[in-house]
Scaffold this motif. Structure first.
Motif, PDB file in Angstrom:
ATOM      1  N   HIS A 207       0.845  -1.204   0.074  1.00 52.45           N
ATOM      2  CA  HIS A 207      -0.080  -0.041   0.173  1.00 52.45           C
ATOM      3  C   HIS A 207       0.859   1.106  -0.126  1.00 52.45           C
ATOM      4  CE1 HIS A 207      -3.168   2.978   0.860  1.00 52.45           C
ATOM      5  NE2 HIS A 207      -4.156   1.781   0.668  1.00 52.45           N
ATOM      6  N   TYR A 208       0.458   2.242  -0.972  1.00 52.08           N
ATOM      7  CA  TYR A 208       1.191   3.489  -1.042  1.00 52.08           C
ATOM      8  C   TYR A 208       1.476   4.346   0.344  1.00 52.08           C
ATOM      9  CZ  TYR A 208       1.703   3.727  -5.996  1.00 52.08           C
ATOM     10  OH  TYR A 208       2.291   3.287  -7.264  1.00 52.08           O
ATOM     11  N   ARG A 209       0.362   4.155   1.053  1.00 48.42           N
ATOM     12  CA  ARG A 209       0.277   5.019   2.321  1.00 48.42           C
ATOM     13  C   ARG A 209       1.199   4.297   3.470  1.00 48.42           C
ATOM     14  NH1 ARG A 209      -4.756   5.643   2.329  1.00 48.42           N
ATOM     15  NH2 ARG A 209      -5.254   4.820   4.079  1.00 48.42           N
ATOM     16  N   CYS A 210       1.850   3.312   3.483  1.00 48.77           N
ATOM     17  CA  CYS A 210       2.291   2.592   4.629  1.00 48.77           C
ATOM     18  C   CYS A 210       3.505   3.268   5.211  1.00 48.77           C
ATOM     19  CB  CYS A 210       2.976   1.159   4.046  1.00 48.77           C
ATOM     20  SG  CYS A 210       3.642   0.213   5.360  1.00 48.77           S
ATOM     21  N   GLY A 211       3.711   3.110   6.357  1.00 45.08           N
ATOM     22  CA  GLY A 211       4.830   3.676   7.177  1.00 45.08           C
ATOM     23  C   GLY A 211       6.277   3.006   6.640  1.00 45.08           C
ATOM     24  N   SER A 212       6.285   1.839   6.173  1.00 43.99           N
ATOM     25  CA  SER A 212       7.525   1.178   5.351  1.00 43.99           C
ATOM     26  C   SER A 212       7.760   2.213   4.304  1.00 43.99           C
ATOM     27  CB  SER A 212       7.276  -0.029   4.989  1.00 43.99           C
ATOM     28  OG  SER A 212       6.923  -1.096   6.091  1.00 43.99           O
ATOM     29  N   SER A 213       6.973   2.782   3.538  1.00 44.89           N
ATOM     30  CA  SER A 213       7.270   3.703   2.368  1.00 44.89           C
ATOM     31  C   SER A 213       7.895   5.077   2.965  1.00 44.89           C
ATOM     32  CB  SER A 213       6.006   4.108   1.664  1.00 44.89           C
ATOM     33  OG  SER A 213       5.623   3.014   1.106  1.00 44.89           O
ATOM     34  N   PHE A 214       7.321   5.494   4.077  1.00 44.10           N
ATOM     35  CA  PHE A 214       7.831   6.597   4.748  1.00 44.10           C
ATOM     36  C   PHE A 214       9.261   6.597   5.058  1.00 44.10           C
ATOM     37  CE2 PHE A 214       8.589   8.789   8.748  1.00 44.10           C
ATOM     38  CZ  PHE A 214       8.488  10.271   8.373  1.00 44.10           C
ATOM     39  N   ILE A 215       9.704   5.394   5.573  1.00 44.80           N
ATOM     40  CA  ILE A 215      11.226   4.920   6.111  1.00 44.80           C
ATOM     41  C   ILE A 215      12.019   5.160   4.790  1.00 44.80           C
ATOM     42  CG2 ILE A 215      12.831   3.274   7.023  1.00 44.80           C
ATOM     43  CD1 ILE A 215      10.453   1.804   8.430  1.00 44.80           C
ATOM     44  N   ILE A 216      11.601   4.611   3.766  1.00 43.84           N
ATOM     45  CA  ILE A 216      12.655   4.744   2.740  1.00 43.84           C
ATOM     46  C   ILE A 216      12.464   6.232   2.005  1.00 43.84           C
ATOM     47  CG2 ILE A 216      10.900   4.432   0.691  1.00 43.84           C
ATOM     48  CD1 ILE A 216      14.473   2.828   1.103  1.00 43.84           C
ATOM     49  N   PHE A 217      11.461   6.870   2.386  1.00 44.73           N
ATOM     50  CA  PHE A 217      11.612   8.304   1.863  1.00 44.73           C
ATOM     51  C   PHE A 217      12.378   9.320   2.616  1.00 44.73           C
ATOM     52  CE2 PHE A 217       7.061   7.470  -0.279  1.00 44.73           C
ATOM     53  CZ  PHE A 217       7.553   7.479  -1.458  1.00 44.73           C
ATOM     54  N   THR A 218      12.388   8.914   4.079  1.00 41.87           N
ATOM     55  CA  THR A 218      13.281   9.715   4.941  1.00 41.87           C
ATOM     56  C   THR A 218      15.044   9.498   4.517  1.00 41.87           C
ATOM     57  OG1 THR A 218      13.765   7.753   6.360  1.00 41.87           O
ATOM     58  CG2 THR A 218      11.890   9.394   6.827  1.00 41.87           C
ATOM     59  N   VAL A 219      14.962   8.376   3.973  1.00 44.15           N
ATOM     60  CA  VAL A 219      16.520   8.382   3.588  1.00 44.15           C
ATOM     61  C   VAL A 219      16.661   9.249   2.100  1.00 44.15           C
ATOM     62  CG1 VAL A 219      18.199   6.885   2.440  1.00 44.15           C
ATOM     63  CG2 VAL A 219      16.627   5.768   4.261  1.00 44.15           C
ATOM     64  N   LEU A 220      15.856   8.858   1.154  1.00 42.24           N
ATOM     65  CA  LEU A 220      15.986   9.624  -0.154  1.00 42.24           C
ATOM     66  C   LEU A 220      15.815  11.091   0.173  1.00 42.24           C
ATOM     67  CD1 LEU A 220      13.693   7.266  -2.511  1.00 42.24           C
ATOM     68  CD2 LEU A 220      16.169   7.542  -2.043  1.00 42.24           C
TER      69      LEU A 220
END
Length: 311
Positions: A207-220
């Motif tokens: 799912h696009y709105r997942c906290g896992s996605s948030f983690i990778i976005f913090t790196v990028l």
């Protein structure tokens, strides 16, 4: 459910269960050893100040993250206690004490631990890669942007290795299955599908709105933001990372919202793909029993929400 739903809900996997956050209540459903499903229902207490802050772009992300860490820790603790009771065989003795356990002091204490754990974990994940990059490449070249890129690459390697390692344990693997079940239920609801096990199982565990996605976005996002600043010593670099951490979190949250809003746009939907890739590690395909628990949690949350606000 015949029409596509517009309400936005979030959730979290817990030990042998799923938590969903509604407008007025947080509900966790847990599958016990005797196959019964028990619930923890925690009403949301109105906080006008926080509600106002959560409407401010870039600030709302930080507030939401801290709030999620506090709430999530409480529900994770509930599920861990239920699991421990089942394993020790004392669940019957513990049931009368259930409400007593969750008094205000306990809730505040668990919430504080959750917030501190998140802050400490995020600091470690931010600072250790900077130390490692400096140790390996600190004197190899002067280009700060390249140093930032290498730091980001080390973060991603650390993250992937950590997630792969913990996913090999049976308990975490089941936790990741419940994570997948949570996503499937939200996706089914957002698509207007009937919330039955067979119908929900047809949806993706990503799912696009997942906290896992948030983690990778913090790196990028961190790589980009850090590139606007320079440093001369390792001490300056570390201080800079700490000071800029709230900025990185706030911007990353907005990027996550943005990619979710654009997920149906043919070209722009690819912006959210890195987060979906990471979810291949943080979610697993759930079995029918796990999906049933997720549905039970979601339905109970919506039922309690309607009791407070029928419209």
């Amino acid at each position: 459910m015949s029409e596509k739903s517009t309400a936005v809900y979030g959730g979290q996997a817990v030990i042998e269960g799923v938590m969903f956050a509604g407008k007025h209540v947080h509900v966790t459903a847990v599958r016990r050893k005797d196959q019964q499903i028990t619930f923890l229902e925690v009403p949301k207490k109105p906080a006008p100040f926080l509600t106002a802050i959560k409407k401010i772009p870039f600030i709302r992300g930080i507030v939401g993250i801290v709030e999620s860490a506090a709430k999530g820790s409480q529900h994770l603790t509930y599920s861990a206690e239920a699991y421990a009771e089942d394993e020790s065989g004392h669940e019957e003795e513990a049931k009368p004490k259930q409400k007593e356990r969750w008094n205000l002091t306990m809730i505040l204490g668990v919430a504080l631990v959750g917030i501190l754990s998140f802050v400490v974990g995020k600091l470690i994940f931010t600072l250790v890669p900077a130390f490692v990059e400096s140790l390996i490449f600190g004197h190899a070249f002067e280009n700060k942007i390249l140093h930032n890129l290498l730091e980001g690459a080390i973060k991603i390697v650390f993250l992937l290795c950590y997630l792969w390692f913990i996913s090999q344990t049976p308990l975490i693997k089941r936790l990741f299955q419940y994570h997948g079940a949570e996503h499937k239920v939200i996706s089914a609801y957002e698509a207007g599908s009937e919330l039955t096990v067979d119908a929900v199982q047809k949806y993706s565990r990503l799912h696009y709105r997942c906290g896992s996605s948030f983690i990778i976005f913090t790196v990028l996002v961190g790589i980009i933001i850090y590139s606007f600043f320079t440093w001369d010593t390792m001490g300056e670099r570390i201080v800079q990372r700490i000071v800029l951490l709230p900025v990185v979190l706030g911007v990353s949250y907005e990027v996550l919202r943005w990619t979710n809003a654009l997920r149906d746009v043919p070209v722009l939907k690819w912006l959210g793909v890195p987060g979906l890739w990471l979810q291949l590690l943080t979610t697993k395909e759930p079995n029918d029993d796990q999906v049933a628990v997720s549905i039970a949690s979601f339905n109970r949350m919506r039922e309690l929400d309607r009791q407070v606000s029928p419209s």
